[in-house]
Design an enzyme around this catalytic site. Structure first.
Site, short mmCIF file in Angstrom:
data_model
loop_
_atom_site.label_atom_id
_atom_site.label_comp_id
_atom_site.label_asym_id
_atom_site.label_seq_id
_atom_site.Cartn_x
_atom_site.Cartn_y
_atom_site.Cartn_z
CD GLU A 88 21.78 -11.92 16.54
OE1 GLU A 88 20.99 -11.15 15.96
OE2 GLU A 88 21.61 -12.32 17.71
CE LYS A 266 17.89 -8.67 17.63
NZ LYS A 266 18.93 -9.70 17.48
CG ASP A 282 10.72 -2.34 2.70
OD1 ASP A 282 11.28 -2.29 3.80
OD2 ASP A 282 10.21 -1.34 2.15
CG HIS A 380 24.80 -15.91 20.84
ND1 HIS A 380 23.76 -16.02 19.96
CD2 HIS A 380 25.21 -14.63 20.78
CE1 HIS A 380 23.55 -14.85 19.40
NE2 HIS A 380 24.43 -14.00 19.87
P1 NAD Z 1 6.57 -2.31 -8.09
O1 NAD Z 1 5.71 -1.14 -8.36
O2 NAD Z 1 7.99 -2.25 -8.55
O3 NAD Z 1 5.90 -3.63 -8.71
C1 NAD Z 1 4.53 -3.88 -8.59
C2 NAD Z 1 3.89 -3.87 -9.95
O4 NAD Z 1 4.38 -4.95 -10.73
C3 NAD Z 1 2.40 -4.08 -9.88
O5 NAD Z 1 1.77 -2.85 -9.64
C4 NAD Z 1 2.07 -4.66 -11.24
O6 NAD Z 1 1.80 -3.65 -12.17
C5 NAD Z 1 3.38 -5.34 -11.66
N1 NAD Z 1 3.33 -6.81 -11.64
C6 NAD Z 1 3.91 -7.64 -12.56
N2 NAD Z 1 3.71 -8.92 -12.24
C7 NAD Z 1 3.00 -8.95 -11.10
C8 NAD Z 1 2.47 -9.99 -10.27
N3 NAD Z 1 2.65 -11.28 -10.55
N4 NAD Z 1 1.79 -9.64 -9.16
C9 NAD Z 1 1.59 -8.36 -8.84
N5 NAD Z 1 2.04 -7.32 -9.59
C10 NAD Z 1 2.75 -7.61 -10.70
O7 NAD Z 1 6.66 -2.70 -6.54
P2 NAD Z 1 5.60 -2.74 -5.36
O8 NAD Z 1 5.50 -4.16 -4.91
O9 NAD Z 1 4.32 -2.03 -5.67
O10 NAD Z 1 6.36 -1.89 -4.23
C11 NAD Z 1 7.42 -2.45 -3.51
C12 NAD Z 1 8.51 -1.42 -3.26
O11 NAD Z 1 7.97 -0.26 -2.63
C13 NAD Z 1 9.58 -1.93 -2.34
O12 NAD Z 1 10.84 -1.63 -2.90
C14 NAD Z 1 9.39 -1.09 -1.07
O13 NAD Z 1 10.62 -0.93 -0.40
C15 NAD Z 1 8.88 0.20 -1.62
N6 NAD Z 1 8.13 1.10 -0.75
C16 NAD Z 1 7.73 0.77 0.52
C17 NAD Z 1 7.02 1.66 1.30
C18 NAD Z 1 6.56 1.26 2.66
O14 NAD Z 1 6.65 0.08 3.02
N7 NAD Z 1 6.04 2.16 3.50
C19 NAD Z 1 6.70 2.92 0.77
C20 NAD Z 1 7.11 3.24 -0.52
C21 NAD Z 1 7.81 2.32 -1.28
#
Ligand code: NAD
Length: 427
Positions: A88, A266, A282, A380
């Site tokens: 946009e 928005k 996300d 815009h």
């Molecule tokens: P992930 O599981 O890929 O990474 C998180 C893991 O990384 C942690 O559990 C930990 O073990 C490790 N880690 C390494 N270094 C870290 C640090 N410095 N701090 C914290 N953890 C560290 O990802 P996530 O963040 O658990 O999940 C994010 C993903 O889940 C996104 O892609 C999202 O789109 C997706 N998702 C979203 C939903 C929702 O929003 N409703 C539902 C399901 C999945």
């Protein structure tokens, strides 16, 4: 550029007039980008097919979205250049303009409630929900151990289980017992992390209570991960008391009318989602959390608030849940997201979150100011006219000329762009 010549200020005048490769150079110099990040930014279609094919299912292609840099941003005393991915027009300029107008009064100050996420476990078929709630609460220590055993990496980084809540939710399908596990996910957005814990814990909850567990999933209403940003715009900087008071009236309209609030918020998300997307985070998670938070009082309201200070200046504030990470999901694997994160120089997910909140407030300032004064269309329309020229088939110098003509005629639409192009080519 040598180290001593690196511009550490986000106030880069004439940035928009530079060629694209010159902008990349400036940004790379500001952030001290490594060569691989610098090269990545220079690739217009910058994701490898093999990687894309592994990120989602049934991949056939990718769609490129422009990434602009918002200048003039100063957040918690630090100058930052902020990458924003958006299709946009005016969104990037709006942030830079708002930031310029509050730069001298200190920029943006932020705070955060923490980096805790909530996962929910739904429990059904319970004849005695009050007793079941207490049965779960009594197991707090056991629950903590089960959750932490799921993610030793997270625990090793200082994160892990923090709190337990059990709520009774009355529904047409009966009373449900909803367990919340609260987990500090540190630099991760945390969805996968907390979902794994909820899935692991659910059979135990069913066994302790005699009920049936069903859903086990995080809540995007991440109200344990609330970020706040504030800034003050001096009355002089924004053009006087009339502009200031008109902006307050615009804000009151949004805060009291959901039809207006939806559009007001928005605009805020124009800024927020653009940075969330640029950093590989996300967007839907952040958007659903923001809108649910805006409706938390039972009425959908503004995510920002605006007031006049004792000295007569305009003070703005934003508060919303913002679950973004520096690890996990696409953040670590998308090469462009990594290069753009390197520009931000955010060391923790909280640093990133604070910058994003400041961008949301800046966006809201510019949108309200434009709406309350000259209207949104003027700013815009310049870029919109160019988009219409492109759509009409203009190439090279024709784009600017067609845009100029339809703006001068005050008929900024597709038909006028087609006519202007035909006339130009006929000349
Ligand atoms: P992930 O599981 O890929 O990474 C998180 C893991 O990384 C942690 O559990 C930990 O073990 C490790 N880690 C390494 N270094 C870290 C640090 N410095 N701090 C914290 N953890 C560290 O990802 P996530 O963040 O658990 O999940 C994010 C993903 O889940 C996104 O892609 C999202 O789109 C997706 N998702 C979203 C939903 C929702 O929003 N409703 C539902 C399901 C999945």
């Amino acid at each position: 550029m040598t180290e001593d010549k690196i511009p550490r200020t986000s106030r880069i005048s004439g940035f928009h007039k530079l060629a694209v490769d010159e902008r990349i150079e400036q940004v790379a110099a500001f952030a001290g980008l490594a060569d691989d990040h610098r090269r990545q930014l220079a690739l217009p279609s910058n994701i490898d097919t093999h990687l894309a094919d592994h990120m989602i299912e049934n991949m056939v292609t990718t769609i490129a979205i422009p990434v602009g840099i918002a200048t003039n941003m100063r957040v918690d005393g630090r100058d930052v250049l902020v990458p924003m991915a958006t299709e946009e027009s005016s969104v990037v300029a709006a942030v830079g303009n708002a930031a310029r107008q509050c730069y001298e009064s200190g920029g943006f100050a932020t705070s955060m409630s923490g980096t805790e996420m909530i996962a929910q476990i739904q429990l059904l078929d319970i004849p005695d929900p009050v007793r079941a709630r207490l049965l779960v609460l009594e197991r707090r220590e056991e629950i903590e151990n089960i959750c932490n055993a799921c993610d030793p990496v997270l625990v090793g980084l200082g994160g892990g289980f923090r709190d337990l809540e059990v709520r009774l939710v009355d529904t047409p399908a009966g009373r449900m017992v909803i367990t919340h596990i609260v987990v500090d996910t540190r630099d991760a957005m945390g969805a996968n992390a907390v979902n794994s814990m909820a899935e692991r814990l659910a059979p135990d909850i069913a066994a302790w209570t005699g009920g049936r567990t069903l859903l086990r999933i995080l809540s995007n209403l991440a109200d344990r991960r609330v970020v706040r940003a504030r800034a003050t715009w001096t009355c002089d900087a924004i053009g006087g008391t009339r502009v200031r008071d008109a902006m307050i009236d615009a804000y009151q309209f949004a805060d009291n009318d959901p039809y207006r609030a939806a559009t007001h918020n928005k605009g805020i998300m124009n800024g927020i989602s653009a940075v969330v997307l640029a950093t590989g985070n996300d967007t839907r998670a952040v958007e659903s959390g923001a809108h649910a938070f805006a409706a938390r009082t039972g009425r959908y309201r503004s995510l920002t608030s605006w007031e006049v200070t004792a000295g007569g200046d305009l003070a703005g504030a934003i508060e919303l849940p913002l679950a973004v990470g520096l690890v996990g999901g696409a953040v670590k694997i998308h090469p462009t997201a990594r290069a753009l994160l390197a520009i931000l120089q955010a060391e923790t997910a909280s640093d990133l979150t604070r910058i994003i909140a400041a961008v949301g407030l800046a966006q809201n300032f510019s949108a309200m100011k434009a709406l309350a004064t000259e209207g949104i269309q003027r700013g815009h329309m310049a870029l919109h006219a160019q988009n219409l020229a492109f759509a009409a088939g203009a190439v090279g110098n024709e784009v600017g000329e067609v845009a100029r003509r339809i703006i001068a005629q005050r008929s900024i639409n597709e038909a006028a762009a087609g006519t202007a192009l035909a006339e130009l080519r006929g000349q």
